[in-house]
Write an enzyme that holds these catalytic residues in place. Structure first.
Site, PDB file in Angstrom:
ATOM      1  N   GLU A 218       7.447   0.904  16.499  1.00  0.00           N
ATOM      2  CA  GLU A 218       8.558   1.458  15.726  1.00  0.00           C
ATOM      3  C   GLU A 218       8.626   2.952  15.990  1.00  0.00           C
ATOM      4  O   GLU A 218       7.603   3.575  16.284  1.00  0.00           O
ATOM      5  CB  GLU A 218       8.336   1.185  14.227  1.00  0.00           C
ATOM      6  CG  GLU A 218       8.352  -0.300  13.885  1.00  0.00           C
ATOM      7  CD  GLU A 218       8.003  -0.612  12.431  1.00  0.00           C
ATOM      8  OE1 GLU A 218       7.366   0.230  11.772  1.00  0.00           O
ATOM      9  OE2 GLU A 218       8.374  -1.693  11.967  1.00  0.00           O
TER      10      GLU A 218
ATOM     11  N   CYS B  90      -3.245   1.478   6.455  1.00  0.00           N
ATOM     12  CA  CYS B  90      -3.640   0.749   7.668  1.00  0.00           C
ATOM     13  C   CYS B  90      -4.313   1.667   8.674  1.00  0.00           C
ATOM     14  O   CYS B  90      -5.074   1.218   9.520  1.00  0.00           O
ATOM     15  CB  CYS B  90      -2.407   0.107   8.291  1.00  0.00           C
ATOM     16  SG  CYS B  90      -1.090   1.302   8.590  1.00  0.00           S
TER      17      CYS B  90
ATOM     18  N   ASN C 161       0.807  -1.231   0.000  1.00  0.00           N
ATOM     19  CA  ASN C 161       0.000   0.000   0.000  1.00  0.00           C
ATOM     20  C   ASN C 161       0.838   1.279   0.000  1.00  0.00           C
ATOM     21  O   ASN C 161       0.465   2.262  -0.632  1.00  0.00           O
ATOM     22  CB  ASN C 161      -1.010  -0.023   1.149  1.00  0.00           C
ATOM     23  CG  ASN C 161      -0.348  -0.062   2.495  1.00  0.00           C
ATOM     24  OD1 ASN C 161       0.726  -0.651   2.654  1.00  0.00           O
ATOM     25  ND2 ASN C 161      -0.942   0.566   3.472  1.00  0.00           N
TER      26      ASN C 161
ATOM     27  N   GLU D 109       3.614  -5.136  12.326  1.00  0.00           N
ATOM     28  CA  GLU D 109       2.728  -3.967  12.147  1.00  0.00           C
ATOM     29  C   GLU D 109       1.595  -4.409  11.239  1.00  0.00           C
ATOM     30  O   GLU D 109       1.808  -4.643  10.054  1.00  0.00           O
ATOM     31  CB  GLU D 109       3.511  -2.811  11.490  1.00  0.00           C
ATOM     32  CG  GLU D 109       4.644  -2.266  12.323  1.00  0.00           C
ATOM     33  CD  GLU D 109       4.164  -1.480  13.540  1.00  0.00           C
ATOM     34  OE1 GLU D 109       2.959  -1.198  13.649  1.00  0.00           O
ATOM     35  OE2 GLU D 109       5.010  -1.164  14.387  1.00  0.00           O
TER      36      GLU D 109
HETATM   37  P1  NAD Z   1       0.160  -9.304   3.211  1.00  0.00           P
HETATM   38  O1  NAD Z   1       0.216  -9.793   4.599  1.00  0.00           O
HETATM   39  O2  NAD Z   1      -0.594 -10.090   2.220  1.00  0.00           O
HETATM   40  O3  NAD Z   1       1.625  -9.152   2.599  1.00  0.00           O
HETATM   41  C1  NAD Z   1       2.606  -8.344   3.213  1.00  0.00           C
HETATM   42  C2  NAD Z   1       3.980  -8.846   2.801  1.00  0.00           C
HETATM   43  O4  NAD Z   1       4.157 -10.156   3.352  1.00  0.00           O
HETATM   44  C3  NAD Z   1       4.178  -8.998   1.297  1.00  0.00           C
HETATM   45  O5  NAD Z   1       5.507  -8.654   0.978  1.00  0.00           O
HETATM   46  C4  NAD Z   1       3.929 -10.468   1.073  1.00  0.00           C
HETATM   47  O6  NAD Z   1       4.542 -10.992  -0.085  1.00  0.00           O
HETATM   48  C5  NAD Z   1       4.529 -11.062   2.329  1.00  0.00           C
HETATM   49  N1  NAD Z   1       4.030 -12.389   2.693  1.00  0.00           N
HETATM   50  C6  NAD Z   1       2.829 -12.937   2.402  1.00  0.00           C
HETATM   51  N2  NAD Z   1       2.762 -14.198   2.901  1.00  0.00           N
HETATM   52  C7  NAD Z   1       3.938 -14.430   3.519  1.00  0.00           C
HETATM   53  C8  NAD Z   1       4.473 -15.542   4.235  1.00  0.00           C
HETATM   54  N3  NAD Z   1       3.780 -16.672   4.385  1.00  0.00           N
HETATM   55  N4  NAD Z   1       5.713 -15.428   4.758  1.00  0.00           N
HETATM   56  C9  NAD Z   1       6.424 -14.296   4.617  1.00  0.00           C
HETATM   57  N5  NAD Z   1       5.981 -13.220   3.936  1.00  0.00           N
HETATM   58  C10 NAD Z   1       4.749 -13.281   3.402  1.00  0.00           C
HETATM   59  O7  NAD Z   1      -0.369  -7.807   3.300  1.00  0.00           O
HETATM   60  P2  NAD Z   1      -0.669  -6.820   2.100  1.00  0.00           P
HETATM   61  O8  NAD Z   1      -1.968  -7.247   1.499  1.00  0.00           O
HETATM   62  O9  NAD Z   1       0.537  -6.660   1.271  1.00  0.00           O
HETATM   63  O10 NAD Z   1      -0.858  -5.436   2.886  1.00  0.00           O
HETATM   64  C11 NAD Z   1      -2.054  -5.012   3.413  1.00  0.00           C
HETATM   65  C12 NAD Z   1      -2.085  -5.258   4.902  1.00  0.00           C
HETATM   66  O11 NAD Z   1      -0.996  -4.592   5.514  1.00  0.00           O
HETATM   67  C13 NAD Z   1      -3.333  -4.661   5.547  1.00  0.00           C
HETATM   68  O12 NAD Z   1      -3.810  -5.570   6.506  1.00  0.00           O
HETATM   69  C14 NAD Z   1      -2.810  -3.405   6.221  1.00  0.00           C
HETATM   70  O13 NAD Z   1      -3.562  -2.942   7.298  1.00  0.00           O
HETATM   71  C15 NAD Z   1      -1.450  -3.848   6.641  1.00  0.00           C
HETATM   72  N6  NAD Z   1      -0.589  -2.692   6.887  1.00  0.00           N
HETATM   73  C16 NAD Z   1      -0.237  -2.391   8.169  1.00  0.00           C
HETATM   74  C17 NAD Z   1       0.546  -1.271   8.436  1.00  0.00           C
HETATM   75  C18 NAD Z   1       0.970  -0.912   9.830  1.00  0.00           C
HETATM   76  O14 NAD Z   1       1.927  -0.162   9.966  1.00  0.00           O
HETATM   77  N7  NAD Z   1       0.318  -1.409  10.864  1.00  0.00           N
HETATM   78  C19 NAD Z   1       0.981  -0.474   7.377  1.00  0.00           C
HETATM   79  C20 NAD Z   1       0.591  -0.807   6.089  1.00  0.00           C
HETATM   80  C21 NAD Z   1      -0.183  -1.929   5.846  1.00  0.00           C
END
Ligand code: NAD
Length: 488
Positions: free
Chosen positions: A469, A288, A156, A254
């Site tokens: 963080e 997020c 995102n 996060e």
């Molecule tokens: P996601 O969990 O699908 O993927 C995040 C990252 O993890 C990607 O690089 C993905 O390839 C990797 N990943 C996926 N499966 C994995 C596994 N089994 N092992 C290791 N890595 C793996 O999330 P997304 O769809 O990319 O992002 C959206 C989510 O992120 C939303 O839930 C959003 O709220 C959250 N988010 C949180 C914050 C925060 O700071 N709290 C900030 C931005 C986004």
């Protein structure tokens, strides 16, 4: 076919200071046109192994540099990204679907600032010292980098969140293997081209591109990566915890949110309405920290709703490169379908959709009709138990409901599994302090949204994460502390 594939951008992994092609690739789409425009390495164990080795080899020299030397390199990298800001912004907008305006004013400037911020903060940490005069002892703490840090980031805010991890990790003297989202890898790859010029020694920053299931898990399971900093969904975090448990890895997680805005009847609506529109729909609602449950006190509910919906309808959706557009494309076709389904489910439960999806016509310019666009959507008459009020939708959808008392709204705001961010709108100082203290939320903004001081802790409670963080928090996460006792 050949002519088309020649025009595609083909990314390569960056390992030990070199760009290395991969044996297989994943298609990456331009969300605003629906076309494949880029090939991303589909890395796995082998590539992760090579990257971890390069990071391990680089660790002794990098970790022995002074904080000042590392700080100078981080500042140089910040300058180089800033110099190419427009190219980075264009690439981020094309790859992610966000508007060029947001990429220019938020994403890339913040990536630059992440390096500058940690370049400065690393110079100002102090460790602790205590004395036990009766025992003839002094105690002090010493901090050292942990080793190879595994960094995994979402789609995102691609460069913004990746650099929020790389900057503190290397400022503290660690070397890193980072894996950006397979859907948004381009700006990370562009940054690799600047590392040598900035003076980052080979192997200090390694970037392995690919999916979570292959490249991400290989990193999480690697025995020589003692620490994982992850930003993404709660579901993926659960998997990461399971997979890293046998190695007892240090984790910073996060995660998602279901963030409430609480609007009391003494709120300044002239400030509250534009800010709550931004907090609901900025970056297509794919932040997020976005608001997705708006609780409005009954006395101003009708007025708020009328004005909020009228303003939401003014947000222009379409070509992200058009400076008059406020809502770009969602990240993928699948994600767009998921977000649309939430709206359908709410309708099936008896909720009302006041504007946006299914209500207003989406008028897209030629060339963008296959893009993943959706209008800002406002839902009301929705129950707190509804999936739209409980689950993270991560799109331009927000729910507006009425409340009567302070006690009631605190209970309802806390009635979800998440606890990332909340906003409170009121001109009563006593009330905002009282409510802020009782909200189960890692961040509470009163009478504003997304105003951040990077010095202070960032992170969520409950299913929104583990750890924080920020200047001190990231320093503590990316270093190992030791207590030393000297008897004299
Ligand atoms: P996601 O969990 O699908 O993927 C995040 C990252 O993890 C990607 O690089 C993905 O390839 C990797 N990943 C996926 N499966 C994995 C596994 N089994 N092992 C290791 N890595 C793996 O999330 P997304 O769809 O990319 O992002 C959206 C989510 O992120 C939303 O839930 C959003 O709220 C959250 N988010 C949180 C914050 C925060 O700071 N709290 C900030 C931005 C986004």
């Amino acid at each position: 076919m050949m002519a088309q594939s020649k025009a595609l951008l083909v990314l390569e992994n960056f390992i030990g200071g070199k760009f290395i092609p991969c044996s297989s690739y994943i298609d990456s789409y331009n969300p605003s046109t629906g076309d494949v425009y880029c090939k991303v390495p589909d890395s796995g164990k082998e590539e992760v192994e090579a990257a971890v080795k390069a990071a391990k080899d680089a660790f002794p020299i990098w970790s022995s540099k002074s904080p000042l030397e590392r700080s100078q390199i981080l500042n140089k990298l910040a300058d180089l990204i800033e110099h190419d800001l427009e190219a980075f912004a264009q690439a981020e907008s094309k790859d992610q679907g966000k508007t060029i305006t947001l990429a220019r004013t938020m994403d890339i400037p913040r990536a630059v600032y992440n390096f500058r911020f940690f370049a400065s903060s690393i110079l100002h940490h102090i460790t602790e010292c205590t004395e036990m005069a009766n025992m003839g002892c002094v105690h002090y703490t010493s901090r050292a980098p942990v080793g190879v840090a595994g960094l995994i980031s979402p789609w995102n805010l691609p460069l913004y969140l990746l650099t929020w991890k790389i900057a503190p990790a290397i400022a503290c003297g660690n070397t890193v293997v980072a894996k950006p989202s397979e859907m948004t890898s381009v700006t990370a790859w562009m940054m690799c081209k600047l590392l040598e010029k900035a003076g980052v020694p080979h192997g200090v920053v390694n970037i392995v591109f690919g999916t979570g299931a292959k490249a991400g898990e290989a990193l999480v399971c690697h025995p020589d990566v003692p620490l994982i900093s992850f930003t993404g969904s709660t579901l993926t975090a659960q998997r990461i915890m399971e997979k890293s448990a046998p190695h007892c890895k240090r984790l910073s997680l996060e995660l998602g949110g279901k963030n409430p805005a609480i609007i009391f009847d003494d709120a300044d609506l002239s400030q509250c309405i534009p800010t709550t529109l931004r907090s609901s729909f900025a970056n297509q609602g794919e932040i997020c920290l976005c608001t997705s449950r708006i609780f409005v006190q009954r006395g101003i509910y009708s007025e708020f709703l009328k004005r909020f919906v009228a303003e939401a309808k003014k947000w222009k959706t379409g070509n992200p490169s058009d400076p008059t557009v406020s809502v770009g494309a969602l990240i993928s076709k699948e994600h767009l379908e998921k977000v649309r389904n939430y709206v359908k489910k709410a309708q099936a439960e008896g909720a009302r959709v006041l504007c946006g999806e299914g209500v207003d016509a989406l008028d897209l310019p030629p060339g963008y009709q296959k893009g993943y666009f959706m209008l800002p959507t406002v839902i009301t008459e929705v129950k707190d138990e509804s999936c739209c009020m409980q689950e993270e939708i991560f799109g331009p959808v927000t729910c507006v409901v009425a409340f009567d008392t302070e006690e009631e709204v605190i209970r309802r705001a806390n009635g979800v599994k998440y606890g990332l961010a909340a906003t409170v709108w009121s001109s009563n100082v006593g009330r905002v302090h009282r409510v802020a203290r009782r909200l189960q939320s890692g961040l509470v903004w009163t009478n504003c949204w997304l105003v951040r001081d990077l010095n202070l802790p960032f992170g969520g409670m409950k299913a929104s994460g583990i750890g924080r963080e920020g200047a001190k928090d990231s320093y503590e996460f990316f270093t190992e502390v030791k207590t030393i006792t000297i008897k004299h």
